[in-house]
Design a protein around this motif. Structure first.
Motif, PDB file in Angstrom:
ATOM      1  N   THR A 151      -1.703   6.398  -2.975  1.00 47.86           N
ATOM      2  CA  THR A 151      -2.425   7.546  -2.431  1.00 47.86           C
ATOM      3  C   THR A 151      -1.500   8.761  -2.447  1.00 47.86           C
ATOM      4  O   THR A 151      -0.353   8.679  -1.963  1.00 47.86           O
ATOM      5  N   ALA A 152      -1.971   9.868  -2.997  1.00 48.92           N
ATOM      6  CA  ALA A 152      -1.158  11.089  -3.029  1.00 48.92           C
ATOM      7  C   ALA A 152      -1.206  11.788  -1.677  1.00 48.92           C
ATOM      8  O   ALA A 152      -2.258  11.849  -1.026  1.00 48.92           O
ATOM      9  N   VAL A 153      -0.047  12.315  -1.263  1.00 45.61           N
ATOM     10  CA  VAL A 153       0.071  12.979   0.039  1.00 45.61           C
ATOM     11  C   VAL A 153       0.793  14.311  -0.180  1.00 45.61           C
ATOM     12  O   VAL A 153       1.710  14.385  -1.006  1.00 45.61           O
ATOM     13  N   ARG A 161       0.862  -1.181   0.000  1.00 49.26           N
ATOM     14  CA  ARG A 161       0.000   0.000   0.000  1.00 49.26           C
ATOM     15  C   ARG A 161       0.903   1.237   0.000  1.00 49.26           C
ATOM     16  O   ARG A 161       1.688   1.418   0.935  1.00 49.26           O
ATOM     17  N   LEU A 162       0.795   2.030  -1.053  1.00 46.88           N
ATOM     18  CA  LEU A 162       1.748   3.126  -1.240  1.00 46.88           C
ATOM     19  C   LEU A 162       1.139   4.489  -0.937  1.00 46.88           C
ATOM     20  O   LEU A 162      -0.021   4.753  -1.274  1.00 46.88           O
ATOM     21  N   HIS A 163       1.961   5.352  -0.341  1.00 46.99           N
ATOM     22  CA  HIS A 163       1.633   6.769  -0.175  1.00 46.99           C
ATOM     23  C   HIS A 163       2.798   7.530  -0.810  1.00 46.99           C
ATOM     24  O   HIS A 163       3.950   7.231  -0.497  1.00 46.99           O
ATOM     25  N   VAL A 164       2.505   8.492  -1.680  1.00 49.96           N
ATOM     26  CA  VAL A 164       3.595   9.163  -2.382  1.00 49.96           C
ATOM     27  C   VAL A 164       3.441  10.678  -2.319  1.00 49.96           C
ATOM     28  O   VAL A 164       2.325  11.203  -2.335  1.00 49.96           O
ATOM     29  N   SER A 165       4.592  11.357  -2.246  1.00 49.73           N
ATOM     30  CA  SER A 165       4.578  12.823  -2.310  1.00 49.73           C
ATOM     31  C   SER A 165       5.680  13.292  -3.236  1.00 49.73           C
ATOM     32  O   SER A 165       6.709  12.610  -3.406  1.00 49.73           O
ATOM     33  N   VAL A 207       0.370   7.729  -9.172  1.00 49.51           N
ATOM     34  CA  VAL A 207      -0.965   7.353  -8.676  1.00 49.51           C
ATOM     35  C   VAL A 207      -1.694   6.539  -9.742  1.00 49.51           C
ATOM     36  O   VAL A 207      -2.283   5.499  -9.457  1.00 49.51           O
ATOM     37  N   GLN A 208      -1.598   7.005 -10.975  1.00 52.73           N
ATOM     38  CA  GLN A 208      -2.272   6.279 -12.076  1.00 52.73           C
ATOM     39  C   GLN A 208      -1.654   4.903 -12.307  1.00 52.73           C
ATOM     40  O   GLN A 208      -2.343   3.916 -12.529  1.00 52.73           O
ATOM     41  N   GLU A 209      -0.322   4.844 -12.246  1.00 51.89           N
ATOM     42  CA  GLU A 209       0.364   3.584 -12.562  1.00 51.89           C
ATOM     43  C   GLU A 209       0.221   2.534 -11.466  1.00 51.89           C
ATOM     44  O   GLU A 209       0.202   1.333 -11.732  1.00 51.89           O
ATOM     45  N   THR A 210       0.174   2.989 -10.200  1.00 50.09           N
ATOM     46  CA  THR A 210       0.287   2.018  -9.090  1.00 50.09           C
ATOM     47  C   THR A 210      -0.898   2.028  -8.134  1.00 50.09           C
ATOM     48  O   THR A 210      -0.948   1.195  -7.228  1.00 50.09           O
TER      49      THR A 210
END
Ligand code: NAD
Length: 398
Positions: free
Chosen positions: A250-252, A229-233, A244-247
């Protein structure tokens, strides 16, 4: 003072002098003239390069060549002063020695900096002049891309010297190393998981990635494929959107990434990101990411240990890029490079065990392993063979 294998020693005589960590990691420490700065971390050679016609002002630093040619990228940055550039190149070249040594590569540590704004001051002539100076060192220093220098820029450097890696057009050139870097980081995160939870399996775990550029973006793909489960900034919203589209991440917002309730925090953007302001916010169990120089100061590595957060030392976990470069020097084999990057898993586990056994922070354990290897290899180098050392002239006729 004792060295890493417990032998009293003279700092000046020893090729791997420090057991107290990299002396130049805190840049403010370095004072005095250039030789004094070189003494601090035992640099071998510093070369100042100037070409009036192209406006090139560059510094090449060779830290240690006990294990092999000094390898490290060229960084182009609008340094405010010559002193700032010198400190940066000394610190970065020292870090490369440690990265190569702990990864088991037969490479030394070096780095180059070009003083200037890459957007404004970069030109074919400047890059080719830089290539000539790299060439003049006869292979003692091998360069590559770094901040402000692209794969395309390296093509110009390569026109003037073969001592370049990361060039796509060169025979055996590996091009962009970031996929291999990310692959190594992915296996490093698995090693940390093994240490903390007893299993390297990451399915269902949560990871917060700061910075989804070249390394962070590829890392997100590796982790998503395992069901993380990924969160990315990122400060670049387009990059966040793409990941977000590829994986399905959740955008942070950039400032929120530190305080997330996640299993792993993976810094993949800037250096000095683990500091007095950010560490108190962390709620993760592991810090493991691809960025260079993550600890603002060594004491922040101590603080992570005190808080029970396992830290994967940056120069160990992000060595995939250097492994890729090493593979180029051997005759590039992308499969072999990835297999070797997978070995970061075992290297990190050994470091975690050593840190626990000695009751020291993981970054110190990694530095000790690197120093021990340099020392041991240098001792083996004292054994005379006709191939390794030229015989004294009076033996030449025998
Ligand atoms: P990159 O420029 O492609 O990506 C960095 C990303 O971080 C960018 O998208 C940028 O917008 C983002 N960023 C910058 N400041 C941020 C902030 N405050 N919050 C969130 N995001 C932010 O660079 P890269 O090649 O992916 O390298 C990333 C890090 O990994 C660097 O520290 C680099 O030195 C290190 N590293 C890279 C390699 C490699 O093979 N490229 C190898 C070893 C280490």
């Amino acid at each position: 003072m004792t060295d890493t294998v417990g032998t009293p020693r003279s700092a000046a005589a020893d090729p791997a002098r420090r057991s107290d960590g990299r002396r130049l990691a805190s840049a403010g420490e370095a004072v005095g003239d250039t030789f004094q700065r070189m003494d601090l971390a035992q640099h071998e050679q510093v070369v100042f390069c100037r070409d009036a016609a192209s406006g090139l002002r560059a510094i090449i630093a060779i830290h240690n060549t006990t294990l092999g040619p000094a390898v490290g990228g060229t960084r182009m940055w609008p340094y405010a002063s010559e002193e700032e550039a010198l400190i940066d190149v000394l610190r970065l070249s020292e870090g490369m020695t440690y990265k190569a040594a702990v990864t088991g590569l037969n490479l030394g540590g070096g780095k180059a900096v070009i003083i200037g704004d890459p957007k404004r001051d970069k030109s074919e002539a400047l890059l080719r002049a830089h290539g000539r100076f790299v060439d003049s060192l006869g292979g003692r220093y091998v360069t590559a891309e770094d901040v402000g220098i692209t794969v395309q820029d390296m093509e110009y450097v390569y026109m003037e010297t073969p001592f370049v890696t990361g060039v796509a057009s060169a025979p055996g050139g590996g091009g962009d190393p970031s996929p291999v870097t990310a692959f190594g980081v992915y296996h490093g995160i698995k090693a940390a998981a093994k240490k903390v939870w007893g299993s390297p399996d990451l399915a269902g775990r949560s990871v917060a990635i700061q910075g989804v550029g070249s390394v962070g973006g590829h890392l997100a793909q590796n982790l998503a494929a395992e069901g993380v489960r990924l969160h990315v900034s990122d400060i670049d919203p387009a990059r966040v959107q793409r990941v977000v589209q590829e994986t399905g991440a959740t955008a942070v917002a950039p400032e929120e990434i530190f305080g997330l309730d996640v299993d792993v925090f993976a810094p993949c953007a800037l250096g000095a990101i683990l500091n007095d302001r950010t560490i108190p916010q962390l709620r993760c169990r592991i810090v493991a990411g691809g960025a260079n120089n993550q600890l603002a100061e060594h004491r922040h590595g101590d603080e992570l240990m005190r808080r029970g957060i396992l830290y994967a030392p940056d120069f160990v976990i992000n060595a995939g890029g250097l492994i890729n470069v090493y593979s180029e020097l051997q005759g590039y084999d992308p499969v072999a490079a990835r297999n070797r990057a997978r070995g970061i898993y075992d290297t990190l586990l050994a470091i975690f065990e050593r840190a626990e056994a000695d009751g020291i922070p993981t970054y110190q354990a990694a530095e000790r392993l690197a120093e021990a290897r340099i020392l041991e290899v240098s001792r083996a180098g004292r054994i005379y063979t006709p191939r390794h050392r030229r015989p004294p002239a009076r033996f030449a006729r025998l």
